[in-house]
Design an enzyme around this catalytic site. Structure first.
Site, short mmCIF file in Angstrom:
data_model
loop_
_atom_site.label_atom_id
_atom_site.label_comp_id
_atom_site.label_asym_id
_atom_site.label_seq_id
_atom_site.Cartn_x
_atom_site.Cartn_y
_atom_site.Cartn_z
N LYS A 1 0.88 -1.17 0.00
CA LYS A 1 0.00 0.00 0.00
C LYS A 1 0.92 1.21 0.00
CE LYS A 1 -3.10 2.78 2.76
NZ LYS A 1 -3.61 3.03 4.13
N GLY B 1 -7.98 9.44 9.75
CA GLY B 1 -8.28 9.53 11.18
C GLY B 1 -9.35 10.51 11.58
N ALA C 1 -9.46 5.58 4.35
CA ALA C 1 -9.27 6.75 5.23
C ALA C 1 -10.53 7.59 5.35
CB ALA C 1 -8.12 7.64 4.79
N GLY C 2 -10.79 8.04 6.59
CA GLY C 2 -11.83 9.01 6.86
C GLY C 2 -13.18 8.46 7.23
N ASN D 1 -9.03 1.63 9.90
CA ASN D 1 -8.09 1.50 11.01
C ASN D 1 -8.61 2.27 12.21
OD1 ASN D 1 -4.48 1.30 11.26
ND2 ASN D 1 -5.97 1.31 12.88
N THR D 2 -8.49 3.59 12.19
CA THR D 2 -8.85 4.39 13.36
C THR D 2 -10.29 4.18 13.80
OG1 THR D 2 -7.30 6.07 12.57
CG2 THR D 2 -8.78 6.72 14.34
#
Length: 271
Positions: free
Chosen positions: A104, A165, A192-193, A214-215
């Protein structure tokens, strides 16, 4: 997988994966929490940020052994890299350590938004493709940049929904939907986001091929429960996309047919 699931499996660079969820491995409260979240999400791949693990001293004892024990395909990434040289070197290190050609590709151009550097990203992608990597580039929803990455040899893209994040969900629905419409045959994974499962379900309903989280999972009060919720959201969104949602309308349309209704409703009269 069943024959139906196999027919609709996520395919990247000719390889199929058991799930359309990709899961990051950073910032979990504990290794046990990470392990439980992997079990709950049953992801197609898990990512690992080699540079941050090594340089920031976050490599907890047993981390890599845990990933091996789960047996989920690894997707090393170049998180934290700020130059083409850093990203390419990190990718080569990851290939040696994890014995995989998957990468990635992250190349950050702005410290505040963590927005990718589009010029450097294209250069790094071209070099890594030439070196035999299967590159999944983290990019914005910019269609022109996406095309340049495909020209460089990438066979899939990972556009953001919002800055890393933030948990805001998709901040530019128009841009993402245009990207999907103009690149109908390219695997697109929203990375993301995203903050809650409904965000994931939404992009899957638009026809995106998967999400990377992830986050939103690691920072939830109960990461494993959130991981499972996201997996269900992705599945629901995918099934809705395949089912063919009804067209949106500007005015109300009765779901009950007029035929058989009392005559005073048909002609607008009152009883």
């Amino acid at each position: 997988m069943t024959s139906h699931e196999s027919a609709d499996a996520l395919t990247l660079y000719g390889q199929t994966f058991a799930s359309r969820v990709l899961l990051g491995t950073s910032r979990y409260p504990s290794l046990q929490s990470l392990s439980d979240s992997i079990d709950a999400a049953r992801p197609g791949m898990v990512t690992v940020a080699l540079r941050r693990q090594m340089n920031e001293g976050n490599a907890e004892a047993g981390f890599f052994e845990l990933l091996k024990r789960h047996g989920v395909p690894l997707l090393p990434n170049t998180a934290g890299c700020l130059s083409v040289g850093e990203a390419v070197t990190t990718a080569h290190m990851a290939r040696e350590i994890f014995e995989t050609e998957w990468i990635k590709l992250e190349l950050i151009g702005d410290d505040y938004t963590l927005q990718p550097d589009p010029v450097g990203l294209i250069e790094a992608a071209a070099r890594l493709v030439k070196d035999g990597f299967k590159v999944l580039p983290y990019c914005t929803e910019d269609l022109v940049i996406g095309r340049r990455l495909l020209d460089a040899g990438c066979e899939a893209l990972m556009p953001w929904g919002a800055p890393i994040g933030t948990g805001k969900g998709v901040i530019n629905p128009y841009g993402l939907r245009v990207l999907r419409e103009r690149l109908p045959d390219v695997p697109l994974i929203v990375d993301a986001g995203l903050g809650v499962p409904s965000h994931a379900a939404q992009v899957m309903e638009w026809g995106f091929d998967g999400v990377l989280l992830n986050t939103a999972v690691s920072q939830a009060t109960h990461p494993d429960a959130m991981a499972r919720a996201f997996a269900l959201g992705v599945e629901a969104g995918r099934q809705a996309y395949l089912a063919g949602p009804m067209a949106e309308r500007e005015s109300a349309h009765a779901s009950t047919p007029v035929v058989g209704m009392p005559f005073w409703h048909q002609d607008g009269g009152a009883a």
